[in-house]
Design a protein around this motif. Structure first.
Motif, PDB file in Angstrom:
ATOM      1  N   ARG A 651     -15.078  -7.425  16.472  1.00 40.50           N
ATOM      2  CA  ARG A 651     -14.164  -6.120  16.134  1.00 40.50           C
ATOM      3  C   ARG A 651     -12.792  -6.339  15.606  1.00 40.50           C
ATOM      4  NH1 ARG A 651     -14.232  -1.300  20.677  1.00 40.50           N
ATOM      5  NH2 ARG A 651     -12.672  -2.145  21.536  1.00 40.50           N
ATOM      6  N   PHE A 652     -12.330  -5.703  14.520  1.00 38.74           N
ATOM      7  CA  PHE A 652     -11.087  -5.525  13.984  1.00 38.74           C
ATOM      8  C   PHE A 652     -10.483  -4.230  14.073  1.00 38.74           C
ATOM      9  CE2 PHE A 652     -13.379  -9.064  12.380  1.00 38.74           C
ATOM     10  CZ  PHE A 652     -12.446 -10.175  12.644  1.00 38.74           C
ATOM     11  N   SER A 653      -9.350  -4.063  14.536  1.00 40.42           N
ATOM     12  CA  SER A 653      -8.359  -2.812  14.482  1.00 40.42           C
ATOM     13  C   SER A 653      -7.021  -3.062  14.139  1.00 40.42           C
ATOM     14  CB  SER A 653      -8.510  -2.105  15.862  1.00 40.42           C
ATOM     15  OG  SER A 653      -9.652  -2.272  16.625  1.00 40.42           O
ATOM     16  N   ALA A 654      -6.695  -2.052  13.215  1.00 50.36           N
ATOM     17  CA  ALA A 654      -5.311  -1.743  12.708  1.00 50.36           C
ATOM     18  C   ALA A 654      -4.766  -0.415  13.096  1.00 50.36           C
ATOM     19  CB  ALA A 654      -5.103  -1.872  11.140  1.00 50.36           C
ATOM     20  N   SER A 655      -3.439  -0.433  13.832  1.00 45.95           N
ATOM     21  CA  SER A 655      -3.081   0.720  14.304  1.00 45.95           C
ATOM     22  C   SER A 655      -1.799   1.105  13.917  1.00 45.95           C
ATOM     23  CB  SER A 655      -2.918   0.667  16.007  1.00 45.95           C
ATOM     24  OG  SER A 655      -4.234   0.515  16.499  1.00 45.95           O
TER      25      SER A 655
END
Length: 750
Positions: A651-655
């Motif tokens: 899983r990859f997230s950008a915030s």
């Protein structure tokens, strides 16, 4: 000074008048200083002006030296050949303006201001005469330049750049100085990302991968640092746009002579409270497409930094209310202040009072600084330069090729690195070394010098699948040892011992493998698969050499920076289920992460995670903030984080946080999950070119049949390998029956 800021006049008028009336010795005592001495001051009444702006210098063919002093109502030329007796030569007048800037090329000066009048071209050819010493040749207004905040010149190429002008939205406009008396426009930066530049330095590279290229380092307000390739004036293009934590107003900067580092001042980070004291940002620009913020420096004072220039290994900073600061940069990441001269003794506060700029390049060593309230100062900085020169230079490392992330278990992988002894220091012969740890502590290997400053070292055989920490070191004259990375040995580079490996699962995003998005809280910037459109934050191309697509945040078909980036929350993408029930594996992926953090928002960032229960729980692989873009390889062993199962997911997230103005972009590509293969090494234990009974005799000393290796390693042979290491023919970490069988199979003679 930013054109959008409000100048604050805080100097008491009475104090200013008093200083102009004091004798020289008394005036000298008013200005705190260390290793810098006041030679002469020309006050604003002396110069018949209301305030000062920028300054620059000119040296005539005869060697006489002249200060070019910008003032609110004119540019004044002052001869400083005898710095104790400066002579005002004359002036060219213009409408009063807060901002003005001047540079020189050949025997011409070019002056601009931010109000009107175009660009003044001033001929200094007759400057040494007794009359008619310089001439205003023309005001360049053809094509529409009515005003410009700044002007910069590459004296090597003969091109002039208007910056922050009324043309081209303030983005760079280029003029040829083939006829220096008559600048002719020859190009503009017109890409979709083209934007206002407050200031710039333009250089021509003469060596290395950018040899022959003309490169512009532009300082772009709240966007950070832009690096442009301006070699072809009809195809000026952006190489990188780099933000940094707490960016407020990226104002100006200068490169080191070796073009390895860029020092930058942000004019508003102190004033807005982002940083409590003066902050100089230090970028490693070895890769112009991916500069890295590697350090910062502070004087410890709250004053605002304005302009800085570098001469050799000494940096001169004009820091408004705390004056001129003289700083040694022999160790580029750890500057040391060696002197100062404070032209605004009232305080060191966060105001725009005091020094505006400096010029440190006169051959005589004379220094001039321009001050907003107090005019022109002529200084002796020889003691500060001497203190700077006394500090030995540091060692800088470079890597022409990518550092190894995997090693052949059979050994023989070589790594090339460069060592540059800076600032008068020299490299101690034979001191360049590679250090690696195979599990029993670091071993040091001398590097071979391939050419001056270029070295190569070779890794030994390793146990297949093991992680090998390594680093480099070299010693400079004076005894100081420098390492790369600088925190070694507690911080190191890492490589995995493995053969080509067997791929278990991969995704280059050229086809749809059913990734899913969410849950998202961001209003824009959802992950998509496709061909990205380049912006300052988003890649133009995927990573796969023959590919087109990657997975990235926000479709953004217009290529406008800040459109469809991750905004006001988190964008999440998750892989399909991956079966690793067959055992441990290594995951590698390339990621791109860019963050322009206007407000130093702690909730901005990139997160990579892994799950072994179909997403019921997650373990963090890496958490990144800030980021400057560029494709970077990440590798990790699954078992270092979770036990491999049949229900694995990535899983990859950008915030993006709540502060307006931030830009967050991310992308991933070329994910590969593989199990290392362990090709056997040669059975030629003594490495003499033949597998014979001599090898068998050495092998016996390490073999007991139970997988142990009781012998004490004995160095021998042309490659200085240990018998126990080379007897582990199948590279499984011990010497056992499997190795014996391989040796017997390979025996070729007595």
């Amino acid at each position: 000074m930013p054109t959008k800021s409000i100048h604050r006049w805080t100097a008491p008028v009475a104090a200013l008048v008093l200083l102009t009336l004091l004798p020289a010795s008394a005036a000298r005592a008013q200005f705190p200083a260390q290793n810098v001495t006041l030679i002469k001051q020309l006050s604003l009444p002396d110069l018949t002006a209301s305030w000062g702006t920028d300054c620059w210098g000119y040296v005539s063919p005869s060697g006489r030296e002249y200060a070019l002093m910008g003032l609110n109502n004119k540019l004044t030329v002052v001869e400083v050949t005898n710095p104790a007796s400066p002579v005002i030569v004359g002036s060219t007048s213009h409408t009063s303006c807060t901002w003005g800037d001047v540079k020189t090329y050949s025997h011409y000066a070019y002056f601009v201001n931010d109000c009107n009048g175009g660009m003044e071209v001033i001929d200094l050819a007759n400057i040494d005469a007794t009359s008619n010493r310089f001439t205003l040749v023309r005001n360049v207004t053809a094509g529409g330049p009515s005003h410009s905040h700044n002007v910069a010149i590459n004296t090597d190429s003969g091109y002039l750049y208007l910056l922050g002008s009324n043309l081209n939205g303030g983005a760079p406009v280029v003029y040829s100085l083939a006829d220096p008396s008559n600048p002719v426009e020859v190009g503009r930066w017109t890409e979709p990302l083209a934007d206002y530049h407050h200031d710039a330095q333009i250089v021509t590279y003469t060596a290395g991968p950018y040899a022959g290229k003309e490169i512009l380092f532009g300082f772009g307000e709240d966007r950070g640092v832009d690096i442009l390739d301006v070699t072809d004036k009809n195809n000026i293009h952006l190489l990188s746009r780099t933000s940094y934590p707490g960016v407020k107003y990226c104002h100006q900067g200068w490169t080191t002579a070796d073009r390895r580092y860029l020092y930058v001042d942000d004019e508003l980070d102190e004033d807005y409270g982002t940083t409590p004291t003066t902050r100089t940002l230090i970028f490693d620009i070895a890769n112009l497409a991916n500069p890295q913020l590697v350090s910062t420096f502070t004087t410890g004072l709250p004053s605002i930094d304005h302009n800085l220039y570098i001469d050799g290994c000494t940096m001169f900073e004009a820091n408004y209310s705390s004056g001129l600061r003289v700083i040694n940069i022999s160790d580029p990441l750890n500057p040391v202040e060696v002197g100062y001269f404070d032209t605004y003794p009232e305080n060191d506060g966060t105001s725009f009072d005091g020094i505006w700029s400096s010029y440190p390049y006169f051959p005589s060593g004379t220094m001039i600084v321009s001050d907003y309230e107090r005019g022109l100062f002529i200084l002796d900085v020889s003691a500060a330069r001497a203190a700077s020169d006394a500090i030995p230079g540091a060692i800088a490392f470079g890597y022409p090729n990518t550092l190894p992330a995997t090693l052949d278990p059979r050994g023989g992988d070589s790594v090339t690195f460069t060592v540059d002894a800076r600032c008068g220091s020299t490299l101690v012969a034979g001191s360049a070394q590679l250090h690696y740890d195979l599990g029993n502590g670091f071993v040091s290997v001398p590097a071979q010098e391939l050419s001056p400053g270029v070295f190569s070292a070779t890794f030994p055989p390793t146990v297949c699948t093991q992680t090998v920490p390594y680093y480099f070191s070299a010693q400079a004259t004076g005894g100081s040892v420098y390492t790369s990375p600088s925190g070694a040995p507690s911080q190191t580079y890492l490589a995995t011992s493995a053969g080509p490996g067997v791929t278990v699962w991969s995704d280059d995003f050229e086809t749809n493998l059913a990734w899913t998005n969410g849950p998202d809280t961001a209003s824009t910037g959802a992950w998509v698969r496709g061909d990205p459109v380049g912006t300052g934050g988003q890649p133009e191309d995927d990573h796969t050499p023959a590919g087109v697509s990657c997975r990235y945040t926000g479709a953004n078909p217009t290529g406008t920076e800040g459109t469809d980036d991750v905004d006001g929350g988190t964008a999440v993408t998750t892989s399909p289920t991956i079966d690793l029930s067959g055992g441990d594996a290594i995951v590698s992926y390339y990621r791109w992460y860019y963050e322009r953090d206007i407000g130093d928002d702690p909730t901005d960032g990139f997160l990579a995670q892994i799950s072994n229960n179909n997403g019921a729980s997650w373990v963090t692989i890496e958490s990144l903030s800030p980021g400057s873009g560029g494709w970077e390889l990440v590798e990790f062993r699954v078992s270092d984080f979770v036990a491999p199962t049949s229900a694995m997911k990535l899983r990859f997230s950008a915030s993006d946080g709540t502060i307006d103005g931030d830009i967050v972009e991310a992308a991933i590509d070329d994910i590969r999950i593989y199990r290392p293969t362990c090709p056997p090494q040669t059975a030629d234990v003594n490495r003499d070119g033949a597998t014979d009974l001599r090898d068998f005799a050495l092998f016996q000393g390490c073999y007991t049949g139970d997988g142990s290796c009781p012998c004490v390693p004995t160095l021998y042979g042309p490659t200085d390998q240990s018998a126990c290491t080379t007897s582990d023919i199948d590279l499984d970490g011990d010497v056992d029956a499997g190795d014996l069988q391989l040796l017997v199979n390979d025996l070729t003679g007595p």
